[in-house]
Design a protein around this motif. Sequence first.
Motif, PDB file in Angstrom:
ATOM      1  N   ALA A   1      17.099   9.656  -1.103  1.00 50.73           N
ATOM      2  CA  ALA A   1      16.697   8.305  -1.515  1.00 50.73           C
ATOM      3  C   ALA A   1      16.999   8.098  -3.000  1.00 50.73           C
ATOM      4  CB  ALA A   1      15.210   8.098  -1.226  1.00 50.73           C
TER       5      ALA A   1
ATOM      6  N   PRO B   1       2.098   6.597  -8.172  1.00 46.49           N
ATOM      7  CA  PRO B   1       1.551   7.915  -7.813  1.00 46.49           C
ATOM      8  C   PRO B   1       2.054   8.483  -6.482  1.00 46.49           C
ATOM      9  CG  PRO B   1      -0.055   6.188  -7.350  1.00 46.49           C
ATOM     10  CD  PRO B   1       1.114   5.513  -7.984  1.00 46.49           C
ATOM     11  N   GLY B   2       2.774   7.685  -5.680  1.00 45.30           N
ATOM     12  CA  GLY B   2       3.189   8.138  -4.355  1.00 45.30           C
ATOM     13  C   GLY B   2       4.663   8.531  -4.305  1.00 45.30           C
ATOM     14  N   ASN B   3       5.210   8.489  -3.101  1.00 42.89           N
ATOM     15  CA  ASN B   3       6.606   8.903  -2.928  1.00 42.89           C
ATOM     16  C   ASN B   3       7.601   7.904  -3.520  1.00 42.89           C
ATOM     17  OD1 ASN B   3       5.994  11.303  -1.667  1.00 42.89           O
ATOM     18  ND2 ASN B   3       5.956  10.390   0.380  1.00 42.89           N
TER      19      ASN B   3
ATOM     20  N   ASP C   1      10.739   9.116  -5.722  1.00 42.89           N
ATOM     21  CA  ASP C   1      12.144   8.678  -5.732  1.00 42.89           C
ATOM     22  C   ASP C   1      12.589   8.367  -7.164  1.00 42.89           C
ATOM     23  OD1 ASP C   1      11.896   8.768  -2.978  1.00 42.89           O
ATOM     24  OD2 ASP C   1      11.942   6.586  -2.684  1.00 42.89           O
TER      25      ASP C   1
ATOM     26  N   GLY D   1       6.052   1.283  -2.861  1.00 42.19           N
ATOM     27  CA  GLY D   1       6.973   0.866  -1.795  1.00 42.19           C
ATOM     28  C   GLY D   1       6.181   0.640  -0.536  1.00 42.19           C
ATOM     29  N   ALA D   2       6.469   1.473   0.456  1.00 45.28           N
ATOM     30  CA  ALA D   2       5.816   1.314   1.756  1.00 45.28           C
ATOM     31  C   ALA D   2       4.317   1.531   1.689  1.00 45.28           C
ATOM     32  CB  ALA D   2       6.441   2.285   2.754  1.00 45.28           C
TER      33      ALA D   2
ATOM     34  N   ARG E   1      -2.806  -2.831  -1.601  1.00 43.01           N
ATOM     35  CA  ARG E   1      -3.686  -3.868  -2.164  1.00 43.01           C
ATOM     36  C   ARG E   1      -2.923  -4.579  -3.276  1.00 43.01           C
ATOM     37  NH1 ARG E   1      -5.176   1.214  -3.226  1.00 43.01           N
ATOM     38  NH2 ARG E   1      -5.339   1.924  -5.396  1.00 43.01           N
TER      39      ARG E   1
ATOM     40  N   LEU F   1      -1.460  -5.816  -6.779  1.00 45.96           N
ATOM     41  CA  LEU F   1      -1.247  -5.098  -8.038  1.00 45.96           C
ATOM     42  C   LEU F   1      -2.401  -5.415  -8.988  1.00 45.96           C
ATOM     43  CD1 LEU F   1       2.534  -5.480  -8.949  1.00 45.96           C
ATOM     44  CD2 LEU F   1       1.417  -3.974  -7.304  1.00 45.96           C
TER      45      LEU F   1
HETATM   46  N1  NPW Z   1       7.840   9.443   3.361  1.00 40.53           N
HETATM   47  C1  NPW Z   1       9.081   9.912   3.111  1.00 40.53           C
HETATM   48  O1  NPW Z   1       9.440  10.958   3.547  1.00 40.53           O
HETATM   49  C2  NPW Z   1       9.996   9.133   2.263  1.00 40.53           C
HETATM   50  C3  NPW Z   1       9.539   8.033   1.531  1.00 40.53           C
HETATM   51  N2  NPW Z   1      10.317   7.482   0.597  1.00 40.53           N
HETATM   52  C4  NPW Z   1       9.741   6.664  -0.450  1.00 40.53           C
HETATM   53  O2  NPW Z   1       8.352   6.729  -0.386  1.00 40.53           O
HETATM   54  C5  NPW Z   1       7.774   5.444  -0.410  1.00 40.53           C
HETATM   55  C6  NPW Z   1       6.491   5.420   0.329  1.00 40.53           C
HETATM   56  O3  NPW Z   1       5.709   6.408  -0.260  1.00 40.53           O
HETATM   57  P1  NPW Z   1       4.140   6.461  -0.107  1.00 40.53           P
HETATM   58  O4  NPW Z   1       3.806   6.353   1.327  1.00 40.53           O
HETATM   59  O5  NPW Z   1       3.690   7.646  -0.818  1.00 40.53           O
HETATM   60  O6  NPW Z   1       3.644   5.120  -0.786  1.00 40.53           O
HETATM   61  P2  NPW Z   1       3.921   4.489  -2.235  1.00 40.53           P
HETATM   62  O7  NPW Z   1       4.554   3.159  -2.011  1.00 40.53           O
HETATM   63  O8  NPW Z   1       4.617   5.423  -3.110  1.00 40.53           O
HETATM   64  O9  NPW Z   1       2.440   4.184  -2.807  1.00 40.53           O
HETATM   65  C7  NPW Z   1       1.328   4.924  -2.398  1.00 40.53           C
HETATM   66  C8  NPW Z   1       0.431   5.223  -3.564  1.00 40.53           C
HETATM   67  O10 NPW Z   1       0.187   4.046  -4.313  1.00 40.53           O
HETATM   68  C9  NPW Z   1      -1.206   3.740  -4.303  1.00 40.53           C
HETATM   69  N3  NPW Z   1      -1.340   2.292  -4.276  1.00 40.53           N
HETATM   70  C10 NPW Z   1      -0.984   1.451  -3.284  1.00 40.53           C
HETATM   71  N4  NPW Z   1      -1.126   0.174  -3.667  1.00 40.53           N
HETATM   72  C11 NPW Z   1      -1.595   0.212  -4.938  1.00 40.53           C
HETATM   73  C12 NPW Z   1      -1.920  -0.778  -5.893  1.00 40.53           C
HETATM   74  N5  NPW Z   1      -1.794  -2.081  -5.611  1.00 40.53           N
HETATM   75  N6  NPW Z   1      -2.348  -0.387  -7.086  1.00 40.53           N
HETATM   76  C13 NPW Z   1      -2.481   0.920  -7.396  1.00 40.53           C
HETATM   77  N7  NPW Z   1      -2.169   1.903  -6.534  1.00 40.53           N
HETATM   78  C14 NPW Z   1      -1.732   1.559  -5.338  1.00 40.53           C
HETATM   79  C15 NPW Z   1      -1.738   4.436  -3.121  1.00 40.53           C
HETATM   80  O11 NPW Z   1      -3.091   4.658  -3.310  1.00 40.53           O
HETATM   81  P3  NPW Z   1      -4.130   4.519  -2.108  1.00 40.53           P
HETATM   82  O12 NPW Z   1      -3.776   3.296  -1.322  1.00 40.53           O
HETATM   83  O13 NPW Z   1      -3.965   5.761  -1.308  1.00 40.53           O
HETATM   84  O14 NPW Z   1      -5.445   4.415  -2.769  1.00 40.53           O
HETATM   85  C16 NPW Z   1      -0.905   5.712  -3.114  1.00 40.53           C
HETATM   86  O15 NPW Z   1      -1.379   6.606  -4.073  1.00 40.53           O
HETATM   87  C17 NPW Z   1       8.834   4.560   0.164  1.00 40.53           C
HETATM   88  O16 NPW Z   1       8.646   3.227  -0.268  1.00 40.53           O
HETATM   89  C18 NPW Z   1      10.081   5.198  -0.374  1.00 40.53           C
HETATM   90  O17 NPW Z   1      10.334   4.737  -1.685  1.00 40.53           O
HETATM   91  C19 NPW Z   1      11.645   7.997   0.360  1.00 40.53           C
HETATM   92  O18 NPW Z   1      11.499   9.019  -0.595  1.00 40.53           O
HETATM   93  C20 NPW Z   1      12.265   8.550   1.605  1.00 40.53           C
HETATM   94  C21 NPW Z   1      11.412   9.575   2.204  1.00 40.53           C
END
Ligand code: NPW
Length: 482
Positions: A33, A56-58, A62, A122-123, A127, A129
Amino acid sequence: MNRHALLTPEEMGRADAAAIAAGRSGEALMLAAGRAVAEAVRRRFSPRRTLVLAGPGNNGGDGYVLARLLEQAGWPVAMAPLAPPRPGSDAAAAAARWRGPVVPFAAAEVGRAALVVDALFGAGLSRPLSGDVAQLLRSVRAPLVAVDIPSGVDGATGGILGYAPQAALTVTFFRRKPGHLLLPGRDLCGETVLAEIGLPDTVLEAIAPRAFGNAPGLWRPPLRDSGSHKFSRGHVTIPCGAALPGAARLAAGAARRAGAGLVSLATDDAATAAILRGGEPGLMVTTEAVEHLLEDRRRDPWLLGPGLPPDDATRALLRRVTGAGRMVVADGGALTACAGDPAGLQGAAILTPHAGEFLRVFGDPGDDRLAAARKAADVTGAVILLKGSDSIIAAPDGRAAINHNAPPALATAGSGDVLAGLAAGLLGQGMGAFDAACAAAWLHGDAAQRALAGQPAGSPLLPEDLFPEIGKSLASALPSSP
Ligand SMILES: NC(=O)C1=CN([C@@H]2O[C@H](COP(=O)(O)OP(=O)(O)OC[C@H]3O[C@@H](n4cnc5c(N)ncnc54)[C@H](OP(=O)(O)O)[C@@H]3O)[C@@H](O)[C@H]2O)[C@@H](O)CC1
Ligand SMILES: [K+]
């Protein structure tokens, strides 16, 4: 078909999980990615001072991979993490490999960058921003590249959770999400690049996606062979009132150009018939009563709406024609005649409401137009073509397609009559209701693009300007011969 599939963020998560369960490593997917984004960036921008905002996530993971690859290519890159990745995650591993500068998540850093990468959410966006994140993103003046989707755009609906930045480029993975095609998300993505990251198509089998980007290949235009004759290609019948003969004529012209075998306009008013007869020579005009016309089984489908008033008589006509077992495309007056009463539209094959008509018949669609269109299809048993710059076509069985080729100039009076005529013309040639509605929406947008090609920006587009282009659009939608 599955190359047109769209995955909701939840389905994309299941695709990732299925690939990992089948032996792919999450780290390898993240590497692919990040590499895909780096390649897309390097193809479009010269090396420049780049700031990567990492969540903080994936998605943030990336961003760390991308930063490392750009730095290896000689770019000046800094990371600005919003929060550290969860220990033990793939993102944490990617962050641990970053040896370059880490700067505060602050507007001063954004102001120094000539390119900003949004790798915040991303995915996993769950909630709206927060105010701080929105404020920082609002301060961006440099071009912005979004990893997967601009943070704040809901991948399932195209709606905005709090705030979302305007990207110049969005790179997404494996399959697009509805939010890349539905407005306002689509506009915020800028150019969208779809990248393969090594997920096998077989992961889609268990997911069985139900939403699609609308394009040829999702459906096939009707083929003419030597055995086809005028009655095998449908006899589209369009009742027309005295007030708006132009709307019915536009619809009829479009149905003919979609390849309908016969098209007739029906009116019981002699003066209207005289006006209609002054139109295209190939168009038939009849003053016979509807009861009589319905005795001819070959008159099918019927298009009810363009040129009909939204009154009880139109409602009764709709009931009579559907009651006679004919396929009906209901548009304009026939829809408004059923305001507040979706059950009145049961039995129709295709309904083509614009936003106002949808509201009148089904109520407020709310933020999730895709879900609202599906519900309307379920309630009526008809295919819904909810018109807009991002028209949604929804079938009672849950399938849905999002159309994304309509230029803004198409939003003019009469345009909807042409679309309804195309749908009726295609329905009469044996296409299923969902396919006919999808094909009509795509042909409408494609013909408009052809009509505007070479015109100065901002040129007006008349509905009849589409007529000479429809045949070319149809031909271009045919599967290319091997
Ligand atoms: N899975 C795979 O293998 C692959 C995935 N891929 C990549 O990963 C992405 C998906 O990754 P992801 O599932 O970790 O979610 P991501 O979008 O990084 O955010 C989750 C974090 O954000 C937080 N959070 C959420 N909303 C929030 C807010 N408004 N304000 C503040 N915090 C907030 C949330 O917190 P929580 O909701 O748990 O409290 C959690 O900690 C995908 O879009 C692609 O780019 C590629 O690498 C290909 C392989
Ligand atoms: K993002």
